[in-house]
Design a protein around this motif. Structure first.
Motif, mmCIF file in Angstrom:
data_model
loop_
_atom_site.group_PDB
_atom_site.id
_atom_site.type_symbol
_atom_site.label_atom_id
_atom_site.label_comp_id
_atom_site.label_asym_id
_atom_site.label_seq_id
_atom_site.Cartn_x
_atom_site.Cartn_y
_atom_site.Cartn_z
ATOM 1 N N VAL A 79 -12.631 -6.074 2.597
ATOM 2 C CA VAL A 79 -11.275 -5.534 2.757
ATOM 3 C C VAL A 79 -10.927 -4.612 1.595
ATOM 4 N N ILE A 80 -11.207 -5.040 0.370
ATOM 5 C CA ILE A 80 -10.909 -4.217 -0.810
ATOM 6 C C ILE A 80 -11.718 -2.921 -0.762
ATOM 7 N N TRP A 81 -13.003 -3.048 -0.452
ATOM 8 C CA TRP A 81 -13.884 -1.875 -0.377
ATOM 9 C C TRP A 81 -13.418 -0.893 0.694
ATOM 10 N N ALA A 82 -13.069 -1.399 1.865
ATOM 11 C CA ALA A 82 -12.670 -0.536 2.980
ATOM 12 C C ALA A 82 -11.335 0.156 2.700
ATOM 13 N N MET A 83 -10.386 -0.569 2.117
ATOM 14 C CA MET A 83 -9.093 0.049 1.809
ATOM 15 C C MET A 83 -9.259 1.152 0.770
ATOM 16 N N ALA A 84 -10.071 0.917 -0.256
ATOM 17 C CA ALA A 84 -10.303 1.942 -1.279
ATOM 18 C C ALA A 84 -10.991 3.157 -0.665
ATOM 19 N N LYS A 107 -12.663 7.223 -6.509
ATOM 20 C CA LYS A 107 -11.766 6.816 -7.595
ATOM 21 C C LYS A 107 -11.856 5.315 -7.816
ATOM 22 N N THR A 108 -12.408 4.923 -8.962
ATOM 23 C CA THR A 108 -12.599 3.503 -9.258
ATOM 24 C C THR A 108 -11.281 2.746 -9.282
ATOM 25 N N VAL A 109 -10.228 3.395 -9.753
ATOM 26 C CA VAL A 109 -8.935 2.732 -9.859
ATOM 27 C C VAL A 109 -8.406 2.323 -8.490
ATOM 28 N N ASN A 110 -8.822 3.008 -7.437
ATOM 29 C CA ASN A 110 -8.347 2.677 -6.098
ATOM 30 C C ASN A 110 -8.803 1.291 -5.658
ATOM 31 N N TYR A 111 -9.960 0.856 -6.146
ATOM 32 C CA TYR A 111 -10.445 -0.482 -5.800
ATOM 33 C C TYR A 111 -9.551 -1.548 -6.434
ATOM 34 N N ALA A 152 -6.254 -1.511 -4.552
ATOM 35 C CA ALA A 152 -6.400 -2.160 -3.246
ATOM 36 C C ALA A 152 -6.381 -3.673 -3.398
ATOM 37 N N LEU A 153 -7.049 -4.173 -4.418
ATOM 38 C CA LEU A 153 -7.055 -5.616 -4.675
ATOM 39 C C LEU A 153 -5.648 -6.124 -4.967
ATOM 40 N N VAL A 154 -4.919 -5.392 -5.805
ATOM 41 C CA VAL A 154 -3.548 -5.787 -6.143
ATOM 42 C C VAL A 154 -2.668 -5.816 -4.896
ATOM 43 N N CYS A 155 -2.783 -4.784 -4.065
ATOM 44 C CA CYS A 155 -1.973 -4.727 -2.838
ATOM 45 C C CYS A 155 -2.325 -5.870 -1.893
ATOM 46 N N TYR A 156 -3.606 -6.177 -1.788
ATOM 47 C CA TYR A 156 -4.051 -7.262 -0.912
ATOM 48 C C TYR A 156 -3.487 -8.598 -1.380
ATOM 49 N N VAL A 157 -3.599 -8.880 -2.663
ATOM 50 C CA VAL A 157 -3.109 -10.153 -3.210
ATOM 51 C C VAL A 157 -1.594 -10.249 -3.084
ATOM 52 N N LEU A 206 0.830 -1.208 0.000
ATOM 53 C CA LEU A 206 0.000 0.000 0.000
ATOM 54 C C LEU A 206 0.861 1.253 0.000
ATOM 55 N N LYS A 207 1.943 1.222 0.758
ATOM 56 C CA LYS A 207 2.857 2.359 0.817
ATOM 57 C C LYS A 207 3.457 2.642 -0.563
ATOM 58 N N LEU A 208 3.754 1.584 -1.305
ATOM 59 C CA LEU A 208 4.343 1.741 -2.634
ATOM 60 C C LEU A 208 3.309 2.200 -3.664
ATOM 61 N N VAL A 209 2.129 1.590 -3.638
ATOM 62 C CA VAL A 209 1.119 1.853 -4.664
ATOM 63 C C VAL A 209 0.375 3.163 -4.407
ATOM 64 N N PHE A 210 0.113 3.469 -3.124
ATOM 65 C CA PHE A 210 -0.636 4.680 -2.778
ATOM 66 C C PHE A 210 0.277 5.742 -2.167
#
Length: 238
Positions: A191-196, A203-207, A210-215, A136-140
């Protein structure tokens, strides 16, 4: 007299240094009941925290991080309590025996680590959160949250799926209808919804991020676990 907590001089009913009562109440049945009520209190306890994380997780967690920390349960306590609730229900009904099968040597370090993690979901969620927080730190990175703030957010977010699993595990335990797989899907969606929502829900891209970071967080976590287990086995054989 001196305070029994910090040894500061006390002239009134409460210590001016740490705030503890000059004469703490004796621990008895009433004390225990009061402590339980304090934890569950809807305005400042776990029920309020659960409600806030289900309705508006992003705003409530941002408020906590920005300094409004009087109403939500502390994040580490929250994730440990929610994980404990699921663990107790799962063990009582022997739910996971139908889903998780271990194959291979029970003497391997990987097997022992996985079994320990299964018995200690609170610690496993915190460890998993560490790896997800890195991604998350890297992507966001443009949102300027530091690693520890992201880890606090994940302690809140990962605690809710534990309650979802606990609810479905309880229903499965009394009905014998296999529901834990459904609970797993709902938990991941949450989890994906809450992180976004935490970053920017519009922002749709945030979902997707978030999925990518979770996986990626889960993958790197289990790679780390297997690496530790295999390395331990190799070193202990020599």
């Amino acid at each position: 007299m001196n305070c029994t907590n910090c040894n500061n001089k006390v002239n009134h009913h409460f210590c001016p240094n740490c705030g503890q009562a000059s004469k703490p109440k004796r621990i008895d049945g009433h004390y225990i009941i009061h402590e339980i009520q304090h934890v569950l209190h809807f305005e400042r306890g776990i029920l309020f925290t659960v409600k806030g994380l289900l309705i508006n997780p992003g705003q409530n967690i941002r408020n906590y991080i920005s300094g409004n920390r009087s109403r939500l349960v502390k994040p580490v306590i929250f994730i440990i309590i929610t994980s404990l609730i699921y663990t107790l229900i799962s063990h009582f009904f022997h739910i996971e025996e139908e889903y998780i099968k271990y194959e291979g040597s029970e003497k391997s370090s990987v097997f022992k680590i996985v079994r320990w993690l299964q018995a200690n979901y609170g610690y496993m969620n915190i460890l998993t959160g560490i790896f997800i927080a890195v991604w998350l730190k890297l992507v966001f990175k443009k949102y300027k949250y530091n690693f520890f703030e992201l880890l606090v957010m994940l302690c809140f977010v990962l605690g809710i799926p534990m309650l979802i699993y606990a609810f479905f595990a309880f229903i499965e335990g009394i009905t014998d209808i296999r529901l834990l797989n459904i609970a797993g899907i709902i938990g991941v969606i949450y989890v994906i919804w809450a992180m976004a929502h935490f970053f920017e829900k519009m922002k749709t891209v945030n979902y997707f991020k978030a999925l990518v970071c979770y996986v990626l967080g889960l993958i790197t976590f289990f790679i780390f676990i297997f690496a530790i287990g295999i390395t331990t086995d190799v070193l202990t054989k020599h």
